[in-house]
Design a protein around this motif. Sequence first.
Motif, short mmCIF file in Angstrom:
data_model
loop_
_atom_site.label_atom_id
_atom_site.label_comp_id
_atom_site.label_asym_id
_atom_site.label_seq_id
_atom_site.Cartn_x
_atom_site.Cartn_y
_atom_site.Cartn_z
N ALA A 1 1.00 -1.26 0.75
CA ALA A 1 -0.33 -0.69 -0.10
C ALA A 1 0.92 0.89 -0.65
O ALA A 1 1.93 1.64 0.70
CB ALA A 1 -0.84 0.19 1.11
N GLY A 2 0.39 2.42 -0.78
CA GLY A 2 1.08 3.47 -0.79
C GLY A 2 0.43 5.07 0.14
O GLY A 2 0.06 4.62 1.33
N HIS A 3 0.37 5.99 -0.37
CA HIS A 3 0.12 7.08 0.05
C HIS A 3 -1.59 6.79 0.78
O HIS A 3 -1.49 7.77 1.91
CB HIS A 3 0.24 8.66 -0.46
CG HIS A 3 0.04 9.50 0.12
ND1 HIS A 3 0.88 9.39 1.63
CD2 HIS A 3 -0.76 10.41 -0.16
CE1 HIS A 3 1.06 11.19 1.51
NE2 HIS A 3 -0.30 11.58 1.12
N VAL A 4 -2.62 5.54 0.58
CA VAL A 4 -3.40 5.91 0.24
C VAL A 4 -4.50 4.35 0.81
O VAL A 4 -5.03 4.34 0.15
CB VAL A 4 -4.60 6.58 -0.73
CG1 VAL A 4 -4.37 8.39 -0.92
CG2 VAL A 4 -4.29 6.05 -1.66
N PRO A 5 -3.55 4.09 2.04
CA PRO A 5 -3.65 2.57 2.56
C PRO A 5 -5.02 2.15 2.72
O PRO A 5 -5.13 0.97 2.35
CB PRO A 5 -3.09 2.46 3.65
CG PRO A 5 -2.93 3.48 4.40
CD PRO A 5 -2.61 4.76 3.14
N TRP A 6 -5.69 3.54 3.03
CA TRP A 6 -7.41 2.29 3.10
C TRP A 6 -8.22 2.22 1.50
O TRP A 6 -9.26 1.83 1.32
CB TRP A 6 -8.85 3.32 3.59
CG TRP A 6 -8.71 5.10 2.58
CD1 TRP A 6 -9.62 5.17 1.70
CD2 TRP A 6 -7.64 5.72 2.87
NE1 TRP A 6 -9.17 6.61 1.33
CE2 TRP A 6 -8.10 7.13 1.86
CE3 TRP A 6 -6.87 6.42 3.86
CZ2 TRP A 6 -7.43 8.56 1.82
CZ3 TRP A 6 -6.04 7.59 3.25
CH2 TRP A 6 -6.64 9.31 2.21
N LEU A 7 -7.68 3.06 0.44
CA LEU A 7 -8.01 2.80 -0.68
C LEU A 7 -7.43 1.39 -1.80
O LEU A 7 -7.82 0.22 -2.63
CB LEU A 7 -7.97 3.43 -2.24
CG LEU A 7 -8.45 5.56 -1.36
CD1 LEU A 7 -8.39 5.75 -2.66
CD2 LEU A 7 -10.14 4.93 -1.58
N GLU A 8 -6.22 0.84 -0.81
CA GLU A 8 -5.62 -0.02 -1.76
C GLU A 8 -5.74 -1.23 -0.90
O GLU A 8 -5.58 -2.07 -0.99
CB GLU A 8 -4.00 0.14 -1.76
CG GLU A 8 -3.47 0.97 -2.54
CD GLU A 8 -2.55 1.25 -3.34
OE1 GLU A 8 -2.17 0.56 -4.45
OE2 GLU A 8 -0.98 2.02 -2.58
N LYS A 9 -5.91 -1.14 0.13
CA LYS A 9 -5.76 -2.26 1.49
C LYS A 9 -7.44 -2.14 2.60
O LYS A 9 -6.47 -1.80 3.53
CB LYS A 9 -4.48 -2.25 1.80
CG LYS A 9 -3.16 -3.21 0.84
CD LYS A 9 -3.59 -4.26 0.74
CE LYS A 9 -2.57 -4.99 -0.52
NZ LYS A 9 -2.69 -6.44 -0.60
N PRO A 10 -8.06 -1.81 2.16
CA PRO A 10 -9.35 -1.38 2.94
C PRO A 10 -9.41 -2.27 4.12
O PRO A 10 -9.88 -1.85 5.52
CB PRO A 10 -10.51 -1.54 1.80
CG PRO A 10 -10.26 -1.97 0.21
CD PRO A 10 -8.94 -1.82 0.64
#
Length: 242
Positions: free
Chosen positions: A220-229
């Motif tokens: 996951a990068g800068h927006v982890p809630w989008l990539e690994k919710p």
Amino acid sequence: MRELEEDFTVLYFEARGSGGTSRPSADEMSSRAMGSDLDSLRIHLRQEKLRLLGHSNGGAIVLAYAEDFPDKVEKLVLINSELQGFSSDNSATYAAARQDHPVYGPALKNMFKLIQQPPSTDDEFAEALHSVLPYYMHDTNKTSLLADALEGGSLSVWNFLNQRRCDNELKFSAVEGLSKVQAQTLVINGRVDGVCSEAAAREVASGLGSKAELVLIEEAGHVPWLEKPVEFFSAVRKFLCS
């Protein structure tokens, strides 16, 4: 953060000069000043304490508040947070590794251009920012998730320019203020972030000692809630309910 709305009342705060919030003097746009605004909000809401979540520069803002108003924060969640007063070679390392990548490379060039030759209108700013979005992702194929999340929001070049200028002119060290924080804090980071580093997250967790829990999310990068919710919201919900 819509998933958190299933279990919590979530209030979305628009900082100075953005969204529906009015503009102060251009010289009153530092992240630390924005942190003090949260106390006006707390008083308006008649709350003894707040539970605060901040992402990226929003993390810098809520951390500044927790340092300046330590007895007014019940819990703090710092998501891939900027840490003012801390420097590492993270950005340079990622830039060097990504400069020739077919997707990251152009996004990186656009990021440098955005900083060095800022646009003059909000529409130009939005266009420039969208060209940078792949750089924030671990999986660039998921860039559309971030673009969709930004849809309908407001982007202010005035805010961008004056906050950067004020933070540069009115430097303060959030690192030095970590000892003032009283709130239990979740420090949560995507591990593949070329902007806000794992090193900064570890620095915060170390500075807060027993008051901090550090969660690092793989792939996951800068927006982890989008990539690994699943991983992200599970950790945040567990922390807020504990």
